[in-house]
Structures are given as C-alpha cells and as structure tokens.
Design a protein around this motif. Structure first.
Motif, PDB file in Angstrom:
ATOM      1  N   THR A  84       0.835  -1.202   0.000  1.00 12.62           N
ATOM      2  CA  THR A  84       0.000   0.000   0.000  1.00 12.62           C
ATOM      3  C   THR A  84       0.869   1.252   0.000  1.00 12.62           C
ATOM      4  O   THR A  84       2.020   1.238   0.444  1.00 12.62           O
ATOM      5  CB  THR A  84      -0.921   0.041   1.222  1.00 12.62           C
ATOM      6  OG1 THR A  84      -0.127   0.190   2.410  1.00 12.62           O
ATOM      7  CG2 THR A  84      -1.779  -1.210   1.313  1.00 12.62           C
ATOM      8  N   VAL A  85       0.290   2.331  -0.472  1.00 13.42           N
ATOM      9  CA  VAL A  85       0.987   3.615  -0.452  1.00 13.42           C
ATOM     10  C   VAL A  85       1.291   4.014   0.988  1.00 13.42           C
ATOM     11  O   VAL A  85       2.372   4.525   1.297  1.00 13.42           O
ATOM     12  CB  VAL A  85       0.145   4.694  -1.161  1.00 13.42           C
ATOM     13  CG1 VAL A  85       0.786   6.070  -1.001  1.00 13.42           C
ATOM     14  CG2 VAL A  85      -0.030   4.348  -2.636  1.00 13.42           C
ATOM     15  N   GLU A  86       0.344   3.767   1.873  1.00  8.61           N
ATOM     16  CA  GLU A  86       0.531   4.128   3.280  1.00  8.61           C
ATOM     17  C   GLU A  86       1.703   3.375   3.895  1.00  8.61           C
ATOM     18  O   GLU A  86       2.489   3.947   4.671  1.00  8.61           O
ATOM     19  CB  GLU A  86      -0.755   3.846   4.069  1.00  8.61           C
ATOM     20  CG  GLU A  86      -1.931   4.705   3.685  1.00  8.61           C
ATOM     21  CD  GLU A  86      -2.628   4.283   2.394  1.00  8.61           C
ATOM     22  OE1 GLU A  86      -3.460   5.075   1.887  1.00  8.61           O
ATOM     23  OE2 GLU A  86      -2.336   3.173   1.870  1.00  8.61           O
ATOM     24  N   TYR A  87       1.848   2.115   3.556  1.00 12.40           N
ATOM     25  CA  TYR A  87       2.933   1.296   4.092  1.00 12.40           C
ATOM     26  C   TYR A  87       4.292   1.813   3.616  1.00 12.40           C
ATOM     27  O   TYR A  87       5.224   1.981   4.412  1.00 12.40           O
ATOM     28  CB  TYR A  87       2.746  -0.161   3.664  1.00 12.40           C
ATOM     29  CG  TYR A  87       3.848  -1.086   4.119  1.00 12.40           C
ATOM     30  CD1 TYR A  87       3.844  -1.620   5.403  1.00 12.40           C
ATOM     31  CD2 TYR A  87       4.887  -1.435   3.257  1.00 12.40           C
ATOM     32  CE1 TYR A  87       4.849  -2.469   5.832  1.00 12.40           C
ATOM     33  CE2 TYR A  87       5.896  -2.285   3.673  1.00 12.40           C
ATOM     34  CZ  TYR A  87       5.878  -2.798   4.954  1.00 12.40           C
ATOM     35  OH  TYR A  87       6.893  -3.629   5.375  1.00 12.40           O
ATOM     36  N   ALA A 114       4.963   4.793   2.427  1.00 14.19           N
ATOM     37  CA  ALA A 114       5.188   6.152   2.940  1.00 14.19           C
ATOM     38  C   ALA A 114       5.851   6.133   4.306  1.00 14.19           C
ATOM     39  O   ALA A 114       6.721   6.970   4.601  1.00 14.19           O
ATOM     40  CB  ALA A 114       3.868   6.914   2.999  1.00 14.19           C
ATOM     41  N   LYS A 115       5.479   5.172   5.148  1.00  8.84           N
ATOM     42  CA  LYS A 115       6.039   5.097   6.491  1.00  8.84           C
ATOM     43  C   LYS A 115       7.444   4.475   6.516  1.00  8.84           C
ATOM     44  O   LYS A 115       8.016   4.257   7.578  1.00  8.84           O
ATOM     45  CB  LYS A 115       5.098   4.331   7.418  1.00  8.84           C
ATOM     46  CG  LYS A 115       3.890   5.161   7.846  1.00  8.84           C
ATOM     47  CD  LYS A 115       4.316   6.455   8.548  1.00  8.84           C
ATOM     48  CE  LYS A 115       3.137   7.241   9.097  1.00  8.84           C
ATOM     49  NZ  LYS A 115       3.568   8.583   9.608  1.00  8.84           N
ATOM     50  N   TYR A 170       1.521  13.189   2.492  1.00  7.63           N
ATOM     51  CA  TYR A 170       1.751  11.776   2.201  1.00  7.63           C
ATOM     52  C   TYR A 170       1.915  10.931   3.473  1.00  7.63           C
ATOM     53  O   TYR A 170       2.008   9.714   3.391  1.00  7.63           O
ATOM     54  CB  TYR A 170       2.990  11.617   1.311  1.00  7.63           C
ATOM     55  CG  TYR A 170       2.751  12.032  -0.125  1.00  7.63           C
ATOM     56  CD1 TYR A 170       2.254  11.133  -1.056  1.00  7.63           C
ATOM     57  CD2 TYR A 170       3.016  13.335  -0.537  1.00  7.63           C
ATOM     58  CE1 TYR A 170       2.031  11.509  -2.377  1.00  7.63           C
ATOM     59  CE2 TYR A 170       2.796  13.728  -1.859  1.00  7.63           C
ATOM     60  CZ  TYR A 170       2.304  12.816  -2.772  1.00  7.63           C
ATOM     61  OH  TYR A 170       2.084  13.188  -4.076  1.00  7.63           O
ATOM     62  N   ASP A 171       1.950  11.570   4.618  1.00  7.84           N
ATOM     63  CA  ASP A 171       2.073  10.895   5.913  1.00  7.84           C
ATOM     64  C   ASP A 171       3.286   9.958   5.937  1.00  7.84           C
ATOM     65  O   ASP A 171       3.193   8.770   6.249  1.00  7.84           O
ATOM     66  CB  ASP A 171       0.798  10.119   6.247  1.00  7.84           C
ATOM     67  CG  ASP A 171       0.752   9.685   7.709  1.00  7.84           C
ATOM     68  OD1 ASP A 171       1.417  10.327   8.551  1.00  7.84           O
ATOM     69  OD2 ASP A 171       0.057   8.690   8.001  1.00  7.84           O
ATOM     70  N   THR A 202       0.473  16.220  13.358  1.00  5.42           N
ATOM     71  CA  THR A 202       0.574  15.154  12.354  1.00  5.42           C
ATOM     72  C   THR A 202       1.289  13.955  12.967  1.00  5.42           C
ATOM     73  O   THR A 202       1.792  14.014  14.092  1.00  5.42           O
ATOM     74  CB  THR A 202       1.361  15.611  11.111  1.00  5.42           C
ATOM     75  OG1 THR A 202       2.771  15.661  11.423  1.00  5.42           O
ATOM     76  CG2 THR A 202       0.907  16.988  10.648  1.00  5.42           C
ATOM     77  N   ASP A 203       1.369  12.886  12.200  1.00  9.62           N
ATOM     78  CA  ASP A 203       2.074  11.676  12.625  1.00  9.62           C
ATOM     79  C   ASP A 203       3.446  11.585  11.962  1.00  9.62           C
ATOM     80  O   ASP A 203       4.020  10.512  11.852  1.00  9.62           O
ATOM     81  CB  ASP A 203       1.231  10.440  12.287  1.00  9.62           C
ATOM     82  CG  ASP A 203       1.732   9.184  12.976  1.00  9.62           C
ATOM     83  OD1 ASP A 203       2.196   9.284  14.133  1.00  9.62           O
ATOM     84  OD2 ASP A 203       1.665   8.100  12.361  1.00  9.62           O
ATOM     85  N   LEU A 236       5.706   7.800  -4.447  1.00  8.05           N
ATOM     86  CA  LEU A 236       4.415   7.380  -3.921  1.00  8.05           C
ATOM     87  C   LEU A 236       3.299   7.539  -4.948  1.00  8.05           C
ATOM     88  O   LEU A 236       2.377   6.710  -4.995  1.00  8.05           O
ATOM     89  CB  LEU A 236       4.115   8.145  -2.634  1.00  8.05           C
ATOM     90  CG  LEU A 236       5.088   7.836  -1.492  1.00  8.05           C
ATOM     91  CD1 LEU A 236       4.802   8.728  -0.292  1.00  8.05           C
ATOM     92  CD2 LEU A 236       5.038   6.364  -1.089  1.00  8.05           C
ATOM     93  N   ASP A 266      -4.844   2.981  -7.748  1.00  4.54           N
ATOM     94  CA  ASP A 266      -5.536   3.815  -6.762  1.00  4.54           C
ATOM     95  C   ASP A 266      -5.942   5.160  -7.353  1.00  4.54           C
ATOM     96  O   ASP A 266      -6.794   5.850  -6.794  1.00  4.54           O
ATOM     97  CB  ASP A 266      -4.632   4.070  -5.549  1.00  4.54           C
ATOM     98  CG  ASP A 266      -4.366   2.798  -4.771  1.00  4.54           C
ATOM     99  OD1 ASP A 266      -5.111   1.819  -4.963  1.00  4.54           O
ATOM    100  OD2 ASP A 266      -3.419   2.787  -3.955  1.00  4.54           O
TER     101      ASP A 266
END
Length: 231
Positions: free
Chosen positions: A5-8, A10-11, A37-38, A59-60, A219, A228
């Motif tokens: 995933t993009v979220e994965y 990105a982190k 993009y977190d 933010t995180d 990303l 997506d």
C-alpha cells in the motif's frame, strides 16, 4: 505478488530537506508534502528543526535532523551538544555521520566513543539514532566493521550515505550492512533512492527506511501501479 500500500511505503520514507540552498518557504513546503503523504519523518537541517516541529504539529510525521553533517569530523563533544540541542528543539530522530577518517584508520575505540556520545543523548529521550557510514569512501571490510561498531555503541539504524558524497546506496552495500548487524538494528538507504523500483529492490534485501527527495514521485507512481488513481 501484490503491490504494497501507499501508506505502508510512505512510512518507510524520511523526506529529505537538507540542500543548503533551501529557504524557509521551501522547508515549509517540504513539511506540507510530508504531512500530505504521511511519511515516517522529515530530515531537516539543524536550524530548521523548530520550524519543522511547528509545521508538523498535530501530524504523525516525526522531525529528524543531522549531526556532524556531512563529513562526520566534529568532536564527540560537539556531536553530543548538537544532538542535545536538536532534541531540545523537538527532533525525534538523529542521523549522525561517524568519523570516517578514524574508521578508515582502524581506530575503532574512537569511532565507538564518538557514536556513544550521541547515543547517550538519544537513548535516554526515546529518540532514534541512525549512524551514517558514508559507504562511498569505505572498503567492504570497513563498512562491515563500521556497522558492528555502530550497533555496539547504541545505534538504532545504520545508514549508507549523506547524499553529498561521490556515491550513494547500492544493493551490494545494503546486503552487506544487513548481514553485519543484528535484527535489532535497521538499515537505511540514502543517496540515489529516486524511483519506486529502486526502493522496492532495496526493501527486498531488508532495508526499512529510505532517505528521499523524490517522495511524491515514488508514492504517486505506486498509487498509479496499484490503480488507486487514474492515469
């Protein structure tokens, strides 16, 4: 094999804002991109830590900075002082350059004490410490030894490069670094991580953090490949 995933992904990225010509507006824009993009963190110049902390409040995205960058030749006392100041301003991750010349000279005790002086500042405050080897200047034996010293001195990650040396991260170096430290220590690739394909190749050999300036392109490409977004 499914796309991550993009979220994965990105982190796994530390969005780099280290160019000497960046203005405060550039840093604010970079922080806004990182928040959008977190990503895991931004890595900013030491003077920009307070600005980035304010920009990313709520933010995180963690704020990181560099110590003895990019040459690693400050004394241990100065490195420890830089670290204490950065943490005091709100930095939660420190990327320090070890003393490259002392490592090449075989002065392992000096290198270890140098790293330990910074680790003493980070460990007590729950701040991550990433030690930059600057692999472009080292033999394979020196890279492996530098990784072992960094782990023993308290590093949380070993990192290939500053991005300001003649070369950056390579798959061969990353494989060597991954096998030179225990599972407790992560490996960060920096210098040349410009495409999604490169990032995924490096992730496949055990890299879990990436320093990148091409964050949006990487990303966005992943989002397209996953379907997506349209286009």
């Amino acid at each position: 094999m499914p796309w991550p995933t993009v979220e994965y992904v990105a982190k796994m990225i530390d969005h780099s804002l280290l160019r000497p010509d960046l203005t405060t507006d550039d840093v604010r824009a970079g922080c806004a991109l990182a928040a959008r993009y977190d990503v895991a963190s931004v890595c900013v110049r030491p003077a920009d830590v307070p600005l980035a902390v304010r920009a990313l409040d709520g933010t995180d995205v963690a704020v990181g900075t560099v110590v003895a960058f990019p040459h690693g030749s400050s004394t241990a006392h100065v490195k420890a002082g830089e670290t204490a100041a950065a943490v005091g301003y709100g930095a939660r991750e420190i990327d320090m350059v070890l003393n490259i010349g002392r490592l090449r000279a075989g002065d392992d005790r000096y290198v270890a004490d140098d790293i330990r002086a910074v680790a003493e500042q980070t460990a007590a405050r729950g701040v991550l410490l990433k030690v930059i080897l600057e692999t472009a200047y080292l033999t394979d034996a020196e890279k492996a030894r530098g990784c072992r010293i960094a782990e023993e001195a308290g590093a949380d990650y070993v990192k290939t490069s500053s991005g300001f040396a003649p070369g950056g991260a390579t798959l061969d170096d990353l494989r060597l670094m991954r096998t030179s430290v225990s599972a407790r220590v992560g490996v960060k690739a920096a210098g040349g991580v410009r495409t999604l394909d490169i990032l995924l190749e490096m992730a496949a050999v055990g890299v879990t953090r990436f320093g990148a300036t091409a964050t949006a392109a990487i990303l966005d490409d992943l989002a397209r490949r996953r379907g997506d977004v349209a286009g």
